[in-house]
Design a protein around this motif. Structure first.
Motif: not given
Length: 102
Positions: A72-100
């Motif tokens: 909600i702002w002074e001049d209106g409002s908006e509904w916001v849903g799922h927020q996708q970040g730049g990091w995918n928690p399901l991507s393989p970690g270093p131990d799963e790709t042999g990188g660490g």
């Protein structure tokens, strides 16, 4: 639906980090600017795993938990849903790709 999905995330943590315990709470109702809307507590047998699991939990929450907010702002409002970040928690970690080690 949100509570069920947060329980799913706790189960995912335990699958990826055996022995991990997780509690997630999300606020309902108005939240002031800068206010806390989510609390995630994670414990694991090893400190590094705890940090990884905590990040996984918040990113996964943003990815799949059906939480909507009304900005909600002074001049209106908006509904916001799922927020996708730049990091995918399901991507393989270093131990799963042999990188660490975990």
């Amino acid at each position: 639906m949100a509570v069920m999905t947060m329980r799913q995330i706790a189960g995912e943590l335990n699958d990826r980090w055996p022995g991990a315990r997780c509690a997630i709470a999300h606020r309902i109702g108005p939240v002031e600017i800068g206010g806390i809307s989510v609390v995630i507590a994670v414990s694991t047998p090893h400190r590094a795993d705890c940090y990884e699991a905590s990040r996984y939990a918040i990113e996964r929450l943003k990815q799949i938990v059906p939480i909507w907010k009304k900005e909600i702002w002074e001049d209106g409002s908006e509904w916001v849903g799922h927020q996708q970040g730049g990091w995918n928690p399901l991507s393989p970690g270093p131990d799963e790709t042999g990188g660490g080690q975990r």
